[in-house]
Design a protein around this motif. Structure first.
Motif, PDB file in Angstrom:
ATOM      1  N   HIS A  57      57.479  78.729 -33.394  1.00  0.00           N
ATOM      2  CA  HIS A  57      57.727  80.050 -32.783  1.00  0.00           C
ATOM      3  C   HIS A  57      58.521  79.906 -31.487  1.00  0.00           C
ATOM      4  CE1 HIS A  57      56.669  84.397 -32.288  1.00  0.00           C
ATOM      5  NE2 HIS A  57      57.175  84.095 -31.094  1.00  0.00           N
ATOM      6  N   HIS A  59      62.275  81.473 -29.164  1.00  0.00           N
ATOM      7  CA  HIS A  59      63.327  82.503 -29.003  1.00  0.00           C
ATOM      8  C   HIS A  59      64.564  81.819 -28.420  1.00  0.00           C
ATOM      9  CE1 HIS A  59      60.794  86.107 -29.749  1.00  0.00           C
ATOM     10  NE2 HIS A  59      59.844  85.254 -29.399  1.00  0.00           N
ATOM     11  N   HIS A 211      55.917  89.165 -35.085  1.00  0.00           N
ATOM     12  CA  HIS A 211      55.189  89.325 -33.838  1.00  0.00           C
ATOM     13  C   HIS A 211      54.140  90.388 -34.134  1.00  0.00           C
ATOM     14  CE1 HIS A 211      58.492  87.157 -32.128  1.00  0.00           C
ATOM     15  NE2 HIS A 211      57.963  87.205 -30.921  1.00  0.00           N
ATOM     16  N   HIS A 243      51.384  85.373 -32.421  1.00  0.00           N
ATOM     17  CA  HIS A 243      50.748  85.857 -31.184  1.00  0.00           C
ATOM     18  C   HIS A 243      49.302  86.308 -31.407  1.00  0.00           C
ATOM     19  CE1 HIS A 243      54.207  85.336 -28.582  1.00  0.00           C
ATOM     20  NE2 HIS A 243      54.969  85.926 -29.488  1.00  0.00           N
ATOM     21  N   ASP A 310      57.364  79.341 -27.856  1.00  0.00           N
ATOM     22  CA  ASP A 310      57.782  80.732 -27.640  1.00  0.00           C
ATOM     23  C   ASP A 310      59.014  80.850 -26.731  1.00  0.00           C
ATOM     24  OD1 ASP A 310      57.657  83.446 -28.114  1.00  0.00           O
ATOM     25  OD2 ASP A 310      55.896  83.823 -26.880  1.00  0.00           O
TER      26      ASP A 310
HETATM   27 FE   FE2 Z   1      57.576  85.503 -29.465  1.00  0.00          FE
END
Ligand code: FE2
Length: 424
Positions: A57, A59, A211, A243, A310
């Motif tokens: 996970h 970004h 998410h 999450h 993340d």
């Molecule tokens: Fe995220």
């Protein structure tokens, strides 16, 4: 001739150190002593050798976006992060996104993280980040398994263009379908977005990673819809829920119903301890909630629980070097998982469990698997987490692609010198 032999490797599940032989990018033999010549021989000297770390996970479109920016997320909330990203988005060019992603990936590789699922925001009408990260995925394919997940950051139903943008992103070759039901306007629209996105995944034969319930609201219950739609659409084992922080605040009775539903759907659950320790509980005074999902209880229920990083230096998290041992280290503390077996299971959560959620082929240290491995300056998984251990060698398809010298401090007391590396 072999490409590589790693000698005296401590492997999880083996009582004695093993040699590992690699040829043509695959592991061809594991045994206590392997004869033969190899282009390169590494002596692990009894240290832990592990399959690469997996970050399921991340970004990557936003990573390093804070570098050189005067503005920061001062409140530390998810919502200020989303607003800050909204302001930064128009300034992102394909060139900048690629540069930042490649820089981050050089850090990932140095940390032994060779498989990453990154969400990519599809709400920009030009799909600039999608196109940039598709290029990065191809360019880095020899070194890193990069999966892209189409992420409707502004809401699949709340953003009027998101449905069309999602279809375009998938047509361009994005691998996984994302969602953000807790950010839709209402609970009902959140549930509707989950239904539509699961149907789309079934139609296209793709995996899902949403998410889900990333809030402190005990009544945010989209994971229930996700489990239900997963079963209805026949997607068992192909859906991840990321999450899940609202589960921290939920009523225990309700959770006792929810966990079996998640297990039945074969959901993979992804907890992000570094980032959610920063973002959650921000509306609390004292006591403040940790806001992490219930990893210990999920594992006890047979749910595949994973940990993700993340963010690194972006609107949601101001620190980080893409180190999955740092993630596991935070997990030990914040999840109250400090028992020996619990710490070992968190090491699994940043390696094998996450590889399973991504559906990686040939992952692991077994004969026939890809010759991808990391030699750590630690003897076992618990010591690796304690030290956030140095990655001495990172190997991809039988070739060393990153090396870090051994870390040692020289301590001089009176006239006597000693070296310490913090191992016991
Ligand atoms: Fe995220």
């Amino acid at each position: 001739m072999l490409d590589l032999i790693v000698r005296q490797a401590n492997l999880v599940g083996h009582a004695q150190p093993q040699d590992i032989a690699c040829r043509n990018g695959r592991i061809v033999e594991i045994s206590p002593h392997i004869e033969g010549e190899a282009a390169r021989i590494l002596d692990a000297t009894g240290r832990l050798v592990t399959p690469p770390f997996v970050d399921v996970h991340f970004h990557m479109d936003a990573t390093l976006a804070l570098v050189g920016q005067p503005r920061r997320n001062e409140s530390g909330t998810l919502l200020e992060g989303i607003a800050l990203w909204g302001d930064l988005k128009p300034e992102q060019t394909a060139v900048r996104i690629k540069e930042r992603a490649l820089k981050l990936l050089s850090w990932s590789i140095a940390r032994g993280t060779l498989a990453i699922r990154t969400h990519v925001d599809i709400c920009d009408p030009n799909l600039t980040a999608v196109e940039a990260l598709l290029e990065v995925r191809e360019q880095m394919r020899p070194y890193v398994d990069l999966q892209l997940c189409a992420f409707p950051q502004d809401g699949y139903l709340r953003d009027p263009n998101a449905r069309e943008q999602m279809a375009r992103a998938l047509d361009l070759g994005v691998d996984v379908i994302g969602g953000i039901p807790h950010f839709e306007r209402t609970m009902a629209e959140g549930a509707e977005s989950v239904r539509l996105l699961c149907e789309l995944a079934a139609e296209r034969g793709l995996r899902v990673d949403m998410h889900c319930d990333e809030s402190d609201d005990p009544l945010s219950r989209h994971v229930e819809s996700l489990a239900c739609q997963t079963v209805r659409c026949g997607l068992q084992g192909r859906v991840s829920a990321s999450h899940l922080t609202s589960m921290h605040s939920m009523d225990n009775y309700y959770v006792s119903k929810l966990l079996p539903l998640m297990a039945e759907a074969g959901l993979h659950a992804i907890c992000n301890p570094l980032v959610n320790m920063v973002l959650q509980g921000r509306h609390d005074t004292y006591p403040k909630r940790r806001g992490l999902t219930r990893v210990k209880e999920m594992l006890a229920c047979g749910i595949n629980a994973c940990l993700g990083h993340d963010d690194v230096l972006d609107p949601w998290y101001p620190l980080g070097t893409h180190d999955m041992l740092e993630v596991a280290h935070m997990g030990v503390h914040a999840l109250h998982m400090s028992g020996i077996a619990e710490m070992q299971s968190l090491f699994q959560a940043v390696t094998a469990n996450s590889a399973r959620a991504m559906g990686l082929e040939g992952y692991g240290i077994e004969t026939g698997c890809h010759a991808d491995l990391v030699i750590l300056q630690a003897s076992d998984p618990v010591e690796a987490i304690r030290l956030r251990a140095n990655r001495l060698f990172v190997v991809r398809r039988g070739t060393v692609i990153a090396e870090t010298p051994e870390v040692r401090a020289r301590v001089t007391l009176d006239a006597s010198e000693q070296e310490v590396d913090f191992t016991v």
